[in-house]
Write a protein that holds these residues in place. Structure first.
Motif, mmCIF file in Angstrom:
data_model
loop_
_atom_site.group_PDB
_atom_site.id
_atom_site.type_symbol
_atom_site.label_atom_id
_atom_site.label_comp_id
_atom_site.label_asym_id
_atom_site.label_seq_id
_atom_site.Cartn_x
_atom_site.Cartn_y
_atom_site.Cartn_z
ATOM 1 N N ILE A 1 -3.879 -1.065 9.309
ATOM 2 C CA ILE A 1 -2.915 -0.482 10.231
ATOM 3 C C ILE A 1 -1.571 -0.328 9.543
ATOM 4 O O ILE A 1 -1.075 -1.265 8.914
ATOM 5 C CB ILE A 1 -2.762 -1.348 11.499
ATOM 6 N N LYS A 2 -0.983 0.855 9.670
ATOM 7 C CA LYS A 2 0.368 1.132 9.197
ATOM 8 C C LYS A 2 1.097 1.910 10.292
ATOM 9 O O LYS A 2 0.472 2.413 11.237
ATOM 10 C CB LYS A 2 0.347 1.965 7.914
ATOM 11 N N GLN B 1 0.252 11.357 9.575
ATOM 12 C CA GLN B 1 0.676 10.882 8.271
ATOM 13 C C GLN B 1 1.325 9.505 8.397
ATOM 14 O O GLN B 1 1.942 9.195 9.426
ATOM 15 C CB GLN B 1 1.685 11.859 7.647
ATOM 16 N N VAL B 2 1.173 8.689 7.350
ATOM 17 C CA VAL B 2 1.821 7.379 7.348
ATOM 18 C C VAL B 2 3.323 7.574 7.284
ATOM 19 O O VAL B 2 3.845 8.244 6.385
ATOM 20 C CB VAL B 2 1.342 6.531 6.153
ATOM 21 N N LEU C 1 4.792 -1.801 5.827
ATOM 22 C CA LEU C 1 4.378 -2.762 6.846
ATOM 23 C C LEU C 1 2.889 -2.555 7.074
ATOM 24 O O LEU C 1 2.461 -1.532 7.599
ATOM 25 C CB LEU C 1 5.163 -2.553 8.146
ATOM 26 N N ASN C 2 2.102 -3.547 6.670
ATOM 27 C CA ASN C 2 0.648 -3.391 6.652
ATOM 28 C C ASN C 2 -0.040 -4.544 7.377
ATOM 29 O O ASN C 2 0.317 -5.706 7.185
ATOM 30 C CB ASN C 2 0.145 -3.369 5.206
ATOM 31 N N PHE C 3 -1.025 -4.190 8.187
ATOM 32 C CA PHE C 3 -1.841 -5.183 8.869
ATOM 33 C C PHE C 3 -3.304 -4.908 8.526
ATOM 34 O O PHE C 3 -3.785 -3.790 8.716
ATOM 35 C CB PHE C 3 -1.644 -5.116 10.382
ATOM 36 N N ILE C 4 -3.980 -5.917 7.999
ATOM 37 C CA ILE C 4 -5.400 -5.795 7.665
ATOM 38 C C ILE C 4 -6.159 -6.859 8.458
ATOM 39 O O ILE C 4 -5.858 -8.046 8.361
ATOM 40 C CB ILE C 4 -5.636 -5.992 6.159
#
Length: 294
Positions: A144-145, A153-154, A159-162
């Motif tokens: 998730i970004k 588009q990002v 800020l990244n959630f995995i």
């Protein structure tokens, strides 16, 4: 001898002791580096990491603190929060976002600072399935970004959630190809294995299996693991009981409300038996404030 008290050959990585032994100690940081690189499609090529203080206070003393399972930064200064989430929580996503604010705020500098940030990664190894993910059993790796919903588009890539829904991963040892597959398989099945599978020939897995072998534990380590394993098994029992009570009550009251009532009843009994609030919160997913009011 103390190893005889355990039925398994290798420790359970879902326990606090197991997870922090494998990923939270400097002596095993190469295991964490390999795991992180596998999640990032090897794009980051993390060479080294530094462990950081896992306990964070708010801006003011009265604000809620955050305690991460593992918190580190790589050789580029990017921050990584790695969490083992053993049970679903009502506001789990809110908690993840809240936790991500700490490594963002701590990058602020006094004086002439232009607000340039290093990337922040929050990684959740989940021993449950998202409610909205139950319809797609093959989709277990979520990235998730921040995205522009019109252009797709990002918008912001720092800020990244995995999230890894571990119960969905069902590949066998014969089906493992990528390092990502191999790490997922190992975390999912470690405590049930009798030996290291032939597919896991990389040096990092040889070291992992050696570190996870219960027979090599010192008496102190065995004692700590036994306590951690007890808490993990209690958690599974709590989840099963809450789901059963939730189902029974849900016939009349609604499934979610019934499940929450079941959790509160169990939490109240654990509190009455003298269990620590932090442990009850870990077992039930309820907040310590809510438990204290029961």
């Amino acid at each position: 001898m103390y190893p005889d008290t355990f039925k398994e050959k290798y420790m359970n990585p879902y326990t606090d002791f197991g997870f922090k032994t494998l990923f939270g100690t400097p002596v095993n940081k190469d295991l964490l580096i390999s795991f992180l690189n596998s999640l990032l499609h090897e794009e980051q090529h993390i060479v080294d990491i530094t462990y950081l203080n896992a306990e964070h206070l708010g801006t003011f003393e009265s604000e809620r603190k955050a305690v991460f399972d593992v918190y580190c930064e790589n050789d580029k200064g990017e921050k990584f929060i790695v969490e083992m989430q053993k049970a679903a929580q009502r506001f789990f996503k809110d908690r993840s976002v809240f936790y991500a604010t700490f490594p963002i705020r701590e990058q602020a500098k006094r004086g002439d600072w232009q607000f340039e940030l290093k990337a922040v990664y929050t990684i959740g190894i989940l021993n449950f399935i998202f409610d909205e993910g139950r319809g797609n059993e093959d989709y277990y790796h979520h990235e998730i970004k921040l995205m522009d919903i019109h252009t797709k588009q990002v918008f912001f890539d720092k800020l990244n959630f995995i999230y890894l829904e571990m119960p969905k991963f069902r590949k066998t040892a014969d089906e493992l190809v990528t390092m990502h597959d191999k790490w997922m398989f190992t975390l999912r099945n470690l405590s049930s294995l009798l030996e290291r599978p032939a597919a896991l020939q990389e040096r990092v897995f040889k070291k992992l299996f050696r570190a996870a072998e219960i027979a090599r534990f010192t008496p102190q380590q065995a004692s700590e693991y036994e306590e951690s394993l007890k808490i993990y098994r209690d958690l599974n029992n709590v989840i099963y009981t809450a789901e059963w009570k939730g189902y029974e009550k849900g016939k009349v009251e609604g499934l979610e409300e019934g499940r929450m009532k079941g959790l509160r009843e169990i939490a109240a009994k654990l509190k009455q038996n003298g269990q620590k609030l932090a442990t009850i919160a870990e077992l039930t997913g309820l907040s310590e404030e809510e438990i204290e009011g029961l």
